[in-house]
Design a protein around this motif. Structure first.
Motif, PDB file in Angstrom:
ATOM      1  N   SER A  63       0.969  -1.286  -0.050  1.00 13.17           N
ATOM      2  CA  SER A  63       0.084  -0.120  -0.030  1.00 13.17           C
ATOM      3  C   SER A  63       0.854   1.193  -0.038  1.00 13.17           C
ATOM      4  O   SER A  63       1.601   1.450   0.919  1.00 13.17           O
ATOM      5  CB  SER A  63      -0.839  -0.161   1.155  1.00 13.17           C
ATOM      6  N   ASP A  64       0.861   1.844  -1.024  1.00 15.61           N
ATOM      7  CA  ASP A  64       1.513   3.377  -1.058  1.00 15.61           C
ATOM      8  C   ASP A  64       0.826   4.299  -0.173  1.00 15.61           C
ATOM      9  O   ASP A  64       1.235   5.456   0.157  1.00 15.61           O
ATOM     10  CB  ASP A  64       1.496   3.774  -2.632  1.00 15.61           C
ATOM     11  N   LYS A  65      -0.619   3.784  -0.044  1.00 14.42           N
ATOM     12  CA  LYS A  65      -1.393   5.040   0.842  1.00 14.42           C
ATOM     13  C   LYS A  65      -0.822   4.973   2.294  1.00 14.42           C
ATOM     14  O   LYS A  65      -0.577   5.919   2.728  1.00 14.42           O
ATOM     15  CB  LYS A  65      -2.947   4.605   0.479  1.00 14.42           C
ATOM     16  N   ASN A  66      -0.825   3.686   2.764  1.00 14.12           N
ATOM     17  CA  ASN A  66      -0.572   3.346   4.181  1.00 14.12           C
ATOM     18  C   ASN A  66       0.965   3.061   4.026  1.00 14.12           C
ATOM     19  O   ASN A  66       1.618   3.032   5.353  1.00 14.12           O
ATOM     20  CB  ASN A  66      -1.085   2.333   4.625  1.00 14.12           C
ATOM     21  N   ARG A  67       1.873   3.179   3.267  1.00 12.93           N
ATOM     22  CA  ARG A  67       3.419   2.847   3.290  1.00 12.93           C
ATOM     23  C   ARG A  67       3.417   1.689   4.090  1.00 12.93           C
ATOM     24  O   ARG A  67       4.165   1.696   5.074  1.00 12.93           O
ATOM     25  CB  ARG A  67       3.868   4.142   3.846  1.00 12.93           C
ATOM     26  N   SER A  68       3.049   0.596   3.595  1.00 17.65           N
ATOM     27  CA  SER A  68       3.048  -0.877   4.325  1.00 17.65           C
ATOM     28  C   SER A  68       3.281  -1.902   3.436  1.00 17.65           C
ATOM     29  O   SER A  68       2.496  -1.744   2.178  1.00 17.65           O
ATOM     30  CB  SER A  68       1.827  -0.948   5.401  1.00 17.65           C
ATOM     31  N   PHE A  69       3.339  -2.889   3.644  1.00 22.14           N
ATOM     32  CA  PHE A  69       3.389  -4.195   2.902  1.00 22.14           C
ATOM     33  C   PHE A  69       3.461  -5.485   3.811  1.00 22.14           C
ATOM     34  O   PHE A  69       3.974  -5.584   4.900  1.00 22.14           O
ATOM     35  CB  PHE A  69       4.390  -4.365   1.616  1.00 22.14           C
ATOM     36  N   SER A  70       2.780  -6.602   3.519  1.00 25.03           N
ATOM     37  CA  SER A  70       3.056  -8.090   4.159  1.00 25.03           C
ATOM     38  C   SER A  70       3.478  -8.884   3.219  1.00 25.03           C
ATOM     39  O   SER A  70       3.403  -8.738   2.099  1.00 25.03           O
ATOM     40  CB  SER A  70       1.327  -8.170   4.499  1.00 25.03           C
ATOM     41  N   TYR A  71       4.018  -9.795   3.747  1.00 26.24           N
ATOM     42  CA  TYR A  71       4.803 -10.746   3.231  1.00 26.24           C
ATOM     43  C   TYR A  71       4.700 -12.080   3.792  1.00 26.24           C
ATOM     44  O   TYR A  71       4.790 -12.194   5.115  1.00 26.24           O
ATOM     45  CB  TYR A  71       6.127 -10.777   2.359  1.00 26.24           C
ATOM     46  N   ALA A  72       4.847 -13.316   3.347  1.00 26.32           N
ATOM     47  CA  ALA A  72       5.042 -14.867   4.081  1.00 26.32           C
ATOM     48  C   ALA A  72       5.914 -15.485   3.299  1.00 26.32           C
ATOM     49  O   ALA A  72       6.373 -15.398   1.900  1.00 26.32           O
ATOM     50  CB  ALA A  72       3.416 -15.144   3.576  1.00 26.32           C
ATOM     51  N   ILE A  73       6.648 -16.279   3.877  1.00 30.00           N
ATOM     52  CA  ILE A  73       7.636 -17.172   3.625  1.00 30.00           C
ATOM     53  C   ILE A  73       6.708 -18.439   2.944  1.00 30.00           C
ATOM     54  O   ILE A  73       5.712 -18.993   3.402  1.00 30.00           O
ATOM     55  CB  ILE A  73       8.363 -17.640   4.568  1.00 30.00           C
ATOM     56  N   VAL A  74       7.170 -18.845   1.636  1.00 30.03           N
ATOM     57  CA  VAL A  74       6.652 -20.003   0.995  1.00 30.03           C
ATOM     58  C   VAL A  74       7.657 -21.269   0.884  1.00 30.03           C
ATOM     59  O   VAL A  74       7.081 -22.267   0.865  1.00 30.03           O
ATOM     60  CB  VAL A  74       5.913 -19.593  -0.410  1.00 30.03           C
ATOM     61  N   GLU A  75       8.854 -20.906   0.971  1.00 26.83           N
ATOM     62  CA  GLU A  75       9.809 -21.966   1.165  1.00 26.83           C
ATOM     63  C   GLU A  75      11.138 -21.391   1.927  1.00 26.83           C
ATOM     64  O   GLU A  75      11.389 -20.144   1.664  1.00 26.83           O
ATOM     65  CB  GLU A  75      10.298 -22.194  -0.141  1.00 26.83           C
ATOM     66  N   SER A  76      11.480 -22.174   2.742  1.00 29.98           N
ATOM     67  CA  SER A  76      12.931 -21.827   3.521  1.00 29.98           C
ATOM     68  C   SER A  76      13.642 -22.986   4.100  1.00 29.98           C
ATOM     69  O   SER A  76      13.040 -23.940   4.426  1.00 29.98           O
ATOM     70  CB  SER A  76      11.978 -20.935   4.749  1.00 29.98           C
ATOM     71  N   ASP A  77      14.843 -22.651   3.952  1.00 31.08           N
ATOM     72  CA  ASP A  77      15.953 -23.698   4.504  1.00 31.08           C
ATOM     73  C   ASP A  77      15.802 -23.310   6.035  1.00 31.08           C
ATOM     74  O   ASP A  77      16.162 -24.392   6.715  1.00 31.08           O
ATOM     75  CB  ASP A  77      17.255 -23.261   4.198  1.00 31.08           C
TER      76      ASP A  77
END
Lengths: 489, 145
Positions: free
Chosen positions: A70-84
């Motif tokens: 969101s450029d409005k709230n200056r925020s983002f979310s993300y998730a790990i889909v694969e990880s060592d």
């Protein structure tokens, strides 16, 4: 479930921080724990759903997906889909907020995940300190100090972006238009880098391709107008910010591309009620019509106005707008089909010069008075007829030369009508942000009031630029043609 | 719809700042503009829906209703029922967030409201400045910098 929450305050304006964090795939350029990162599954770093596939400095691989931005709230979310690293069900949220009493930035970074039994504390500490706190300190070092923040290699930190562009390999037919991969450089001082969302196709692009107009030296990218989003801004650019929805219509050429780095002075914000597609389809024609009717000639109600090619791009806009302003509009065209289109656009009269000359027909329609103003972009084939169709003290505006250069004329010939001739150059009316702001604000107002309308007749992928030119040259189009980059058609 | 947003950093842990501002009836104890306050109908000041009736030091009287209170989020929302300010549909939120780096507090105070077109700029300046920033300044000087 373990929850980690870290936050800090940075001594820098929020836009400086967001400019860096917003690039989902850019973390390998600033985070000390990330060795290298590449985008997978999407072309753009700000495309929700995109994947970043990266390697930590310790060698572990991690793949993360952008869930929201969101450029409005200056925020983002993300998730790990694969990880060592066993951060199961990891979802994180990054948010910036302005500290309004002092130009500082509050940065909140939090996540939840499910570690294997017995490793809760170790992994929570790794995330909190090794990832979040270390990230805070890296960005703090980049942006700290008001003096340094403006000279920071903000954009160069973001590096070149891979994009696509249509190139004219050499002057010639539509087959010379080829889609190629390009590196789009970060913006230098006074520049912005844009991601295009819609690109306008104009007949002038055909002239650039064939070499008829001297605006493009192959190999080069054609195109005069587009709409898009500001990805990053160079040093000294204060009028535009990251995330702004913008448009432009002007030389130099270069709009047939997914991304473009260009002078910020040529680019302006689009009002919320003007869509990207409408802007890309109409800016060049609308801005041209504005300065022709309000600056080159100040049109008065009741004037007799003659326009050539009244069913064409600028011609149609001139018919609509001039008739809305109270002029009596006469269109000169070549076929009954185009005559009908010109009438629909607001031309009260349409003439088809043939057995009876243009000037004779204009004189008949105006009871011998002639046209008070003529907009002529035909050039060589029409100029003499235009001069003879003018009223006494009439104004001939020669704004193009589709049939060839007008050639050398003795100005003594103008005394037969006490005529005024103008030969305006688009660039001289649009070379400062102030001039562009005046022209576009009146054009957008005309769109809002319905004085002019925009018809997006053809939407094609950027890769189909050659087909767009073929259709335009074969007169197989209605309304405006736009090109859409990427997979967004 | 007019919007006001003011934020600040207060040099104390969020729990301590929250303890000072949580009481919906405690404005006179920490906000410099407020002279006295009472909760109507003898309700507890943390009962969502209660109404505070308070008087400004310049004499104006305002009634506000508690819409939401969260000890988990350190936040409180309220609406104006009656005031001399000339605002309609006024809803405000005061929220604290811990700054883990340094054990400080990020404080936000925001409002949305409707008003006469000509009055908007002045109201935004007064609310954002005198009321919100004024309150933050008082908290900052109370907790030290």
């Amino acid at each position: 479930m373990v929850e980690v929450r870290r936050s800090t305050v940075l001594d820098a304006p929020i836009d400086d921080v967001w400019r860096i964090l917003r690039d989902f795939n850019g973390h390998d350029r600033w985070h000390p724990a990330v060795a290298e990162s590449r985008l997978a599954g999407a072309r753009f770093t700000d495309q929700v759903g995109s994947l970043r596939d990266f390697r930590l400095t310790g060698g572990e691989r991690v793949k993360e997906q952008l869930l929201s931005l969101s450029d409005k709230n200056r925020s983002f979310s993300y998730a790990i889909v694969e990880s060592d690293v066993p951060l199961n069900d990891y979802v994180a949220h990054v948010a910036l907020k302005p500290v309004t009493d002092g130009r500082r930035t509050f940065w909140d970074w939090r996540s939840k995940f499910r570690p294997p039994a017995g490793r809760e504390q170790e992994l929570a500490q790794l995330v909190a300190e090794g990832v979040y706190d270390a990230g805070f300190e890296a960005i703090r070092a980049l942006v700290s100090g008001a003096q340094r923040s403006s000279s920071l290699p903000m954009a160069s930190a973001a590096g070149a972006i891979e994009g696509e562009a249509v190139v004219v390999r050499r002057h010639g037919g539509p087959e010379e238009l080829t889609l190629v991969q390009v590196q789009v450089p970060p913006p230098g001082p006074g520049e912005v880098r844009l991601r295009h969302t819609a690109i306008g196709v104009n007949f002038i692009d055909v002239y650039c391709r064939t070499g008829y107009f001297d605006l493009l030296t192959p190999p080069a990218v054609p195109g005069m107008e587009a709409a898009g989003i500001v990805l990053d801004v160079g040093q000294g650019v204060s009028r535009l910010s990251v995330g702004d929805r913008v448009g432009y219509a002007c030389p130099p050429v270069g709009a047939y591309a997914s991304h473009r780095t260009m002078s910020a002075n040529l680019v302006f914000r689009l009002p919320e009620d003007v869509s990207d597609e409408v802007a890309a389809a109409s800016l060049l024609k609308g801005m041209t019509a504005e300065f022709l009717l309000h600056r080159v000639h100040r049109l008065q109600p009741g004037e007799n106005l003659l326009v050539y090619a009244p069913a064409g791009g600028v011609g149609r806009m001139l018919c609509q707008w001039a008739s809305h302003l109270g002029a009596r509009v006469i269109g000169a065209t070549s076929s009954p089909e185009k005559a009908a289109a010109a009438k629909a656009a607001g031309a009260q009269e349409v003439i088809l010069p043939g057995d009876t000359s243009l000037e004779t027909q204009v004189m008949e329609l105006t009871e011998g008075r002639g046209a008070d103003v003529i907009f002529d972009a035909v050039g060589r084939d029409s100029f003499a007829h235009s001069l003879r169709a003018l009223a006494i003290q009439g104004h001939l505006v020669s704004y193009g030369q589709a049939s060839g250069p007008v050639g050398a004329w003795d100005i003594g010939a103008l005394s037969a009508r006490s005529a005024t001739i103008s030969r305006p150059n688009f660039g001289h009316y649009t070379d400062t942000p102030e001039k562009v702001a005046e022209i576009t604000s009146r054009f957008f107002e005309a769109l809002r009031s319905g004085a002019v309308s925009v018809d997006v007749g053809q939407r094609l992928a950027l890769s189909e630029a050659a087909r767009a030119h073929r259709d335009l040259e074969a007169r197989n189009t209605t309304g405006s043609t736009i090109l859409i980059p990427g997979d967004n058609l | 719809m007019a919007e006001v947003y003011t934020s600040s950093i207060i040099n104390a842990p969020a729990e301590r700042v929250w303890a000072r501002i949580r009481d919906f009836n405690a404005l006179p104890a920490w906000h410099p503009l407020i002279a006295e306050s009472r909760i109507e109908s003898g309700a507890p000041s943390d009962q969502v829906g209660c109404v505070r009736d308070f008087r400004l030091k310049d004499g104006g009287r305002i009634r506000e209703k508690l819409l939401a209170l969260s000890d988990y989020e350190f936040s409180c929302s309220y609406s104006i029922l009656e005031s001399p300010m000339g605002v309609e549909n006024y809803v405000a939120t005061l929220k604290l967030t811990p700054v883990t780096d340094g054990d400080r507090t990020f404080a936000e105070w925001s409002a949305e409201f409707e008003c006469a077109a000509g009055a908007e700029a002045q109201l935004i300046a007064d609310i954002g400045g005198d009321v919100f920033q004024g309150g933050f300044n008082a908290l900052k000087s109370h907790f030290g910098s």
